[in-house]
Design an enzyme around this catalytic site. Structure first.
Site, PDB file in Angstrom:
ATOM      1  N   ASP A 200       0.874  -1.169   0.000  1.00 34.28           N
ATOM      2  CA  ASP A 200       0.000   0.000   0.000  1.00 34.28           C
ATOM      3  C   ASP A 200       0.912   1.220   0.000  1.00 34.28           C
ATOM      4  O   ASP A 200       1.571   1.515   0.989  1.00 34.28           O
ATOM      5  CB  ASP A 200      -0.901  -0.024   1.252  1.00 34.28           C
ATOM      6  CG  ASP A 200      -1.709   1.261   1.415  1.00 34.28           C
ATOM      7  OD1 ASP A 200      -1.671   2.128   0.515  1.00 34.28           O
ATOM      8  OD2 ASP A 200      -2.383   1.397   2.465  1.00 34.28           O
TER       9      ASP A 200
ATOM     10  N   LYS B  88       2.682  11.209  -3.439  1.00 32.74           N
ATOM     11  CA  LYS B  88       1.633  10.507  -4.187  1.00 32.74           C
ATOM     12  C   LYS B  88       0.676  11.478  -4.884  1.00 32.74           C
ATOM     13  O   LYS B  88       0.138  11.186  -5.939  1.00 32.74           O
ATOM     14  CB  LYS B  88       0.863   9.602  -3.226  1.00 32.74           C
ATOM     15  CG  LYS B  88      -0.205   8.745  -3.863  1.00 32.74           C
ATOM     16  CD  LYS B  88      -0.761   7.781  -2.837  1.00 32.74           C
ATOM     17  CE  LYS B  88      -1.888   6.932  -3.390  1.00 32.74           C
ATOM     18  NZ  LYS B  88      -2.377   5.995  -2.367  1.00 32.74           N
TER      19      LYS B  88
ATOM     20  N   GLU C  27      -7.213   0.413  -4.535  1.00 31.37           N
ATOM     21  CA  GLU C  27      -7.246   0.305  -3.074  1.00 31.37           C
ATOM     22  C   GLU C  27      -8.565  -0.270  -2.556  1.00 31.37           C
ATOM     23  O   GLU C  27      -8.553  -1.180  -1.712  1.00 31.37           O
ATOM     24  CB  GLU C  27      -6.946   1.675  -2.459  1.00 31.37           C
ATOM     25  CG  GLU C  27      -5.473   2.048  -2.619  1.00 31.37           C
ATOM     26  CD  GLU C  27      -5.173   3.527  -2.425  1.00 31.37           C
ATOM     27  OE1 GLU C  27      -6.073   4.259  -1.961  1.00 31.37           O
ATOM     28  OE2 GLU C  27      -4.051   3.943  -2.739  1.00 31.37           O
TER      29      GLU C  27
ATOM     30  N   ASP D 200     -13.024   5.220   2.663  1.00 32.91           N
ATOM     31  CA  ASP D 200     -11.596   5.319   2.987  1.00 32.91           C
ATOM     32  C   ASP D 200     -11.240   6.737   3.424  1.00 32.91           C
ATOM     33  O   ASP D 200     -11.151   7.658   2.605  1.00 32.91           O
ATOM     34  CB  ASP D 200     -10.775   4.907   1.752  1.00 32.91           C
ATOM     35  CG  ASP D 200      -9.263   4.935   2.011  1.00 32.91           C
ATOM     36  OD1 ASP D 200      -8.834   5.469   3.060  1.00 32.91           O
ATOM     37  OD2 ASP D 200      -8.515   4.422   1.162  1.00 32.91           O
TER      38      ASP D 200
HETATM   39  P1  ADP Z   1      -3.137   7.266   3.994  1.00 32.00           P
HETATM   40  O1  ADP Z   1      -4.060   6.308   3.354  1.00 32.00           O
HETATM   41  O2  ADP Z   1      -3.464   8.700   3.683  1.00 32.00           O
HETATM   42  O3  ADP Z   1      -1.697   6.964   3.771  1.00 32.00           O
HETATM   43  P2  ADP Z   1      -3.678   6.123   6.687  1.00 32.00           P
HETATM   44  O4  ADP Z   1      -4.774   5.209   6.318  1.00 32.00           O
HETATM   45  O5  ADP Z   1      -2.418   5.531   7.165  1.00 32.00           O
HETATM   46  O6  ADP Z   1      -3.389   7.223   5.569  1.00 32.00           O
HETATM   47  O7  ADP Z   1      -4.281   7.097   7.805  1.00 32.00           O
HETATM   48  C1  ADP Z   1      -3.508   8.040   8.461  1.00 32.00           C
HETATM   49  C2  ADP Z   1      -4.383   8.873   9.354  1.00 32.00           C
HETATM   50  O8  ADP Z   1      -5.023   8.047  10.317  1.00 32.00           O
HETATM   51  C3  ADP Z   1      -3.601   9.925  10.134  1.00 32.00           C
HETATM   52  O9  ADP Z   1      -4.253  11.165  10.045  1.00 32.00           O
HETATM   53  C4  ADP Z   1      -3.658   9.385  11.556  1.00 32.00           C
HETATM   54  O10 ADP Z   1      -3.602  10.431  12.518  1.00 32.00           O
HETATM   55  C5  ADP Z   1      -5.004   8.703  11.559  1.00 32.00           C
HETATM   56  N1  ADP Z   1      -5.146   7.755  12.666  1.00 32.00           N
HETATM   57  C6  ADP Z   1      -4.388   6.683  12.954  1.00 32.00           C
HETATM   58  N2  ADP Z   1      -4.815   6.085  14.095  1.00 32.00           N
HETATM   59  C7  ADP Z   1      -5.888   6.804  14.533  1.00 32.00           C
HETATM   60  C8  ADP Z   1      -6.776   6.722  15.659  1.00 32.00           C
HETATM   61  N3  ADP Z   1      -6.647   5.772  16.599  1.00 32.00           N
HETATM   62  N4  ADP Z   1      -7.755   7.636  15.769  1.00 32.00           N
HETATM   63  C9  ADP Z   1      -7.898   8.598  14.855  1.00 32.00           C
HETATM   64  N5  ADP Z   1      -7.105   8.752  13.782  1.00 32.00           N
HETATM   65  C10 ADP Z   1      -6.111   7.868  13.622  1.00 32.00           C
HETATM   66 MG    MG Z   2      -4.676   4.778   2.268  1.00 33.03          MG
END
Ligand code: ADP
Ligand code: MG
Length: 623
Positions: free
Chosen positions: A23, A87, A187, A211
């Protein structure tokens, strides 16, 4: 189409090869595999215990790179040398990103043309492809460190709305990182696969994937029908995510630190360091509130506080915006909420309980949220990788394409549309254009094989698309689609999208091809180190044969009472032939005898497996 050789005891393919799922996220990236023993997808965890690698690259003065968490820590100190969200720039020209280049703290080159965007760091220039390749290299390195094998093959995910240029850029980034990108998948499709949706061939479902990541929100509506996913609609907001929640908390603390002593907040005039500290603490607070009713912390020696209720109030407008996207996507797909069979939660921000609740309410049903939402896409990519590797047990009676199928593009290059080992039925498409002004015809030549130049591959068919209205070169949009049906028939169609001119043909890719031909074409593709390959082929054939021997013997012992005497006698004879072939170290003979053994055992193996599979599937999840 070649049958997958099955290991009759485990139902798995007799081959050992790691294909990883990746991913490549805007905020975080990660890598996953399907465990060969349990068939479970798992995210690879480094000794630091973490699976997520922040998608951030830092360049030092010498051009050296740091990727991930250590780079994230340099974000404040050296913003112009620390690149995040690459990205967002994939496959984009400067024109595409000019209106939001202010969002980036680093320098995006503006040469005023349609040329692809580059990022300047010091006196060096980097394309988004290179930037992404650094992240992929880091992931590859991690995987190799954890798995202790070399990792060269991957399935990489992209957002469903990515266009061809963006997908190609992602592929190129993979290649640059030393990865053979077997497939780029959407995705939301990956997330559905991680939950086992669509794995069973007969599944027919409509799935909504919600998502909410760090900086982006995507709503996708998919259908899955006989193993083929189709995106019906996507909707979203490229600037809506967890970062916005963090910013709302920061603003809240700027106005009011939330403490009971009526102290005022930090105010609007704060320096960079304090702003960053507030942001980091805000993200921490947000995560804390997932499982707690109140957060209390300290920033620059002052107490800060926020309750879950306050937080929920702050983010309600964000949640509402996501729900509007859901409504739009449903409308685009011409569906009502009642027609959605499953809702899948993806992205770290869906951990926020208020978000989850709102989505459940909106769709009026429970959602799939058992897997870690920030890992689920990588897990699904690993499931897809496993299917491509032929290891997925559900695959055991399915066919795969033994050789890649593609068309000739400029310079006699092979452009693969359906990679080898793809499970069929399958569908793939790509857009092409003309090279000359006023060009009215286009020849689409279909090839099969693994070599980079079409002249080294096998020509299957030719299709002439005539009657394209006169247009400047590059303007026509010719969509070429390959569809292989369950019978292995390839249907190639070409449509000029602006004028609707269309043409199609059907070919039988395996017509006139012996197994030996297929094998030769595969071997030819690996021109370098021919001796190595022969050795490897012998080793692989031997290993496969030995496993086959062993499992067949075990299988017979275990199922002696279900098998007839004739079946046992025939098998014993083939077992002996195979033992002899192994002793002679003759690869072709070994393969021949393995296949012969497979042939005698397949009917009863399938009989027993079918029964076992039916048992296993009763009330059980597949992965
Ligand atoms: P992306 O797909 O954009 O790469 P992710 O799916 O990894 O991102 O999500 C990242 C986001 O998830 C960040 O903003 C992070 O702060 C948030 N996040 C991770 N854990 C938690 C949680 N327990 N509660 C709320 N937000 C969270
Ligand atoms: Mg993502």
């Amino acid at each position: 189409m070649g049958k997958v050789a099955i290991n009759i005891a485990t139902g798995s393919l007799l081959q050992e090869e790691v294909i990883v799922g990746i991913d490549l996220g805007t905020t975080n990236s990660l890598i996953a595999i399907v465990k060969s023993d349990t068939h479970e997808p798992i995210a690879l965890r480094e000794i630091d215990g973490l699976t997520l690698v922040p998608s951030i690259v830092h360049f030092d003065q010498m051009g050296g790179t740091t990727v991930g968490t250590p780079a994230k820590e340099l974000l404040v100190k050296e913003p112009e040398r620390t690149i995040y969200s690459a990205k967002r720039l994939m496959g984009k020209s400067y024109k595409d990103v000019s209106h939001d280049s202010g969002m980036f703290a680093y320098n995006i080159i503006d040469d005023g043309t349609d040329a692809l965007v580059k990022v300047q760091v010091g006196d060096k220039f980097y394309s988004p492809i290179e930037l992404s390749s650094y992240i992929l290299k880091e992931l590859k390195k991690r995987a190799e460190h954890i798995l202790k094998v070399s990792v060269t093959k991957a399935v990489i995910t992209v957002p469903a709305y990515f266009n061809d240029a963006q997908r190609q850029a992602t592929r190129d980034a993979g290649r640059l990182a030393g990865l053979d990108v077997l497939r780029i998948i959407n995705e939301p499709t990956a997330a559905s696969l991680a939950y086992g949706l669509g794995i069973k061939g007969s599944d027919e479902k409509t799935i909504a994937v919600y998502d909410l990541g760090g900086g982006t929100f995507d709503m996708s509506i998919l259908t899955i029908n006989h193993g083929i996913f189709e995106v019906l609609a996507t909707h979203g907001d490229t600037y809506l995510g967890g970062d916005d929640m963090d910013n709302l908390i920061v603003r809240y603390w700027q106005e009011d630190a939330g403490t009971s002593d009526d102290a005022p907040g930090f105010g609007t005039h704060i320096d960079k360091a304090l702003a960053q500290e507030l942001r980091v603490t805000a993200e921490h607070a947000k995560k804390h509130l997932t499982n707690n009713d109140v957060f209390e912390g300290e920033v620059a020696g002052r107490k800060v506080r926020i309750t879950k209720d306050d937080f929920n109030g702050l983010i309600q407008p964000l949640i509402d915006r996501t729900l509007h996207s859901c409504t739009s996507a449903l409308k685009d797909a011409n569906l009502g909420v009642g027609q959605i069979d499953a809702v899948v939660m993806v992205g770290g921000s869906t951990r926020v309980p208020a978000v989850k609740e709102a989505v459940k309410q909106f769709f009026g049903r429970d959602v799939h949220d058992a897997l870690n939402p920030d890992e689920v896409v990588a897990l699904g990519a690993a499931v897809q990788a496993d299917i491509l590797a032929g290891k997925n047990t559900e695959m055991l009676l399915l066919d795969v394409t033994p050789l890649s199928l593609g068309i000739e593009t400029m310079g006699g290059l092979m452009d693969v549309l359906i990679p080898r080992n793809s499970k069929i039925p399958t569908k793939a498409g790509r857009q092409y254009t003309t090279q000359k002004d006023g060009q009215s015809g286009m020849r689409i030549t279909v090839y099969q094989g693994e070599r980079d130049m079409v002249q080294d591959n096998r020509k299957l068919a030719e299709l002439n698309l005539n009657g394209i209205p006169a247009m400047p070169a590059g303007l026509p949009k010719v969509e070429v689609t390959f569809l292989i049906d369950a019978d292995g028939i390839l249907k190639v169609s070409a449509t000029e999208l602006r004028s609707g001119v269309a043409q199609s043909i059907e070919v039988k890719p395996q017509y006139g091809l012996t197994d030996e031909d297929v094998e030769n074409m595969l071997m030819d593709s690996l021109t370098h180190a021919k001796d190595d390959i022969q050795m490897r082929a012998l080793m692989e054939a031997t290993t496969e044969a030995q496993q086959m021997l062993e499992t067949t013997e075990k299988f017979i012992a275990k199922n002696r009472d279900i098998l007839s005497d004739d079946e046992v006698a025939a098998t014993q004879a083939k077992l002996q032939d195979l033992r002899n072939a192994i002793a002679e170290k003759d690869k072709n003979k070994i393969q021949h005898e393995t296949e012969a053994l497979n042939e005698v055992s397949r009917p009863y193996a399938e009989r027993v497996m079918d029964a076992a599979l039916k048992d296993a599937m009763r009330g059980k999840k597949i992965i």
